[in-house]
Motif scaffolding. Structure first.
Motif, PDB file in Angstrom:
ATOM      1  N   THR A  96       0.911  -1.168  -0.014  1.00 34.14           N
ATOM      2  CA  THR A  96       0.110  -0.116   0.034  1.00 34.14           C
ATOM      3  C   THR A  96       0.957   1.242   0.166  1.00 34.14           C
ATOM      4  O   THR A  96       0.305   2.353   0.093  1.00 34.14           O
ATOM      5  N   MET A  99      -0.146   3.092  -3.279  1.00 30.94           N
ATOM      6  CA  MET A  99      -1.510   2.993  -3.523  1.00 30.94           C
ATOM      7  C   MET A  99      -2.216   4.253  -3.620  1.00 30.94           C
ATOM      8  O   MET A  99      -1.986   4.947  -2.152  1.00 30.94           O
ATOM      9  N   ASN A 142      -0.806   4.160 -11.103  1.00 28.23           N
ATOM     10  CA  ASN A 142      -1.838   4.799 -10.483  1.00 28.23           C
ATOM     11  C   ASN A 142      -2.392   5.924 -11.283  1.00 28.23           C
ATOM     12  O   ASN A 142      -3.630   6.324 -11.349  1.00 28.23           O
ATOM     13  N   GLN A 147      -5.585  -3.810  -9.708  1.00 28.97           N
ATOM     14  CA  GLN A 147      -5.309  -4.003  -8.477  1.00 28.97           C
ATOM     15  C   GLN A 147      -5.977  -4.867  -7.477  1.00 28.97           C
ATOM     16  O   GLN A 147      -5.951  -5.648  -6.821  1.00 28.97           O
TER      17      GLN A 147
END
Length: 371
Positions: free
Chosen positions: A75, A78, A144, A153
């Protein structure tokens, strides 16, 4: 991906057998159901130390910190919209448990969005412009900036190996994803489809919305969240028995001026005709209620068609703010929550209306299961 022998093409309509939500009411469908049925206001002041948005208030998910919700592993880079989607899919799979009969290879995912993460796109572009050279950027941020990052994801985190699709449709994205999911089931490309939509709150989205918003929508508050639904074919008896709602039809229209009324009326008539239901069969109508004239015209058209009482049976979504791409998915969740708490007549149909001021309207007809 080739057609699977265990996922035959079918002419039966899909059914929703489970759902989840991450919303300004909190994480989990129970928090969403309790909040939306109570009409609880979710607007709160923005922390100026964390956000640099033009508005002072927004409808945010309380305490949503990625590392606390999903853990530290995987993460670090993320973004927020991906975290919302991964969390909603996690809860959906966990709550459905052994009831999901499809294998990972036979489970598809369809996620509606506006643009993915506007914040990630802008951050990556800014890094390229401000660096000593255009390619001096953090490569871990590149995924992203791609619109289908969140859907990809979700598949990676939860080992979903079926078709993986991102639908960019603005406010109607949740219904567009639902239509696409139904097509995957009908063609035999999947036995189970996880369908929904996600939208994040960010400084970039807030400023973009601020500059595109006219006086007509000056008072709109932004919200965020994700809602996901498990769709299966009604062919197996156990799926039909577990059905929360049957997806009868989904339709969309475009309009070319500032008035969505004519297009919405045609869309309503079309979805009822395609779903094989009469106007009198409609028990509840959920409106998307966008700010300004579009929301006013939406309510006028639907009230003329069904009456105010039918519209009032659906929970109002105004308390969670403008959730953009996630709005139609939240509307479906609110109808499922209302059906669980109300005496739904046998064969009752719920209509979901979605109006986007960029020139698109969409409607879905659902047959609610009596509880």
């Amino acid at each position: 991906m080739t057609l699977s022998a265990s996922a035959p093409a079918t002419t039966t309509r899909p059914v929703i057998t489970a759902w989840s939500a991450v919303s300004p009411y909190g994480i989990g469908k129970d928090s969403f159901a309790a909040g939306v049925l109570a009409g609880q206001d979710t607007s709160a002041p923005l922390d100026s130390g964390q956000w640099a948005a033009p508005d002072s208030h927004a409808c945010l998910i309380p305490g949503f910190e990625l590392r606390e919700v999903l853990g530290k592993k995987g993460t670090r880079s993320m973004d927020r919209v991906t975290g919302l989607a991964v969390t909603a899919v996690r809860d959906l799979l966990r709550d459905s448990g052994d009831r999901r009969t499809a294998s990972d290879e036979e489970t598809a995912l369809v996620l509606g969005t506006t643009t993915g993460s506007a914040q990630s796109m802008m951050d990556f572009t800014r890094a390229s412009l401000e660096g000593d050279k255009p390619f001096y950027v953090d490569p871990s941020l590149m995924p992203n900036a791609v619109m289908n990052c969140a859907a990809g994801q979700c598949a990676i985190w939860h080992n979903l190996k079926g078709p993986n699709t991102t639908i960019a449709g603005g406010r109607v994205a949740g219904l567009s994803a639902l239509s696409y999911a139904a097509g995957l089931l009908a063609s035999g490309r999947a036995r189970t489809v996880l369908s929904g939509a996600a939208e994040e709150f960010s400084n970039a989205r807030a400023w973009l919305d601020h500059h595109r918003r006219g006086e007509d929508g000056a008072d709109a508050l932004l919200g965020e969240g994700c809602a996901m639904f498990m769709l299966e074919s009604a062919d197996p008896a156990d799926a039909a028995d577990r059905a929360l709602a049957e997806v009868l039809a989904v339709q969309s229209r475009v309009y070319f001026d500032d008035d969505p009324g004519e297009a919405l009326a045609a869309c309503v008539d079309g979805v009822l005709r395609r779903g094989g239901v009469d106007r009198d069969d409609v028990w509840a109508v959920s409106t998307s209620a966008p700010a300004g004239n579009a929301g006013t015209r939406e309510r006028e058209v639907l009230t003329a068609r069904f009456g105010a009482q039918v519209l009032d049976r659906a929970p109002s979504m105004s308390a969670v703010g403008d959730t953009a791409a996630a709005s139609a998915a939240f509307q479906i969740g609110s109808l499922l929550a209302a059906a669980e708490q109300s005496a739904v007549p046998a064969g009752a149909v719920a209509l979901v209306s979605s109006v986007d001021d960029n020139g698109v309207v969409a409607c879905a007809a659902l047959r609610l299961s009596a509880r």
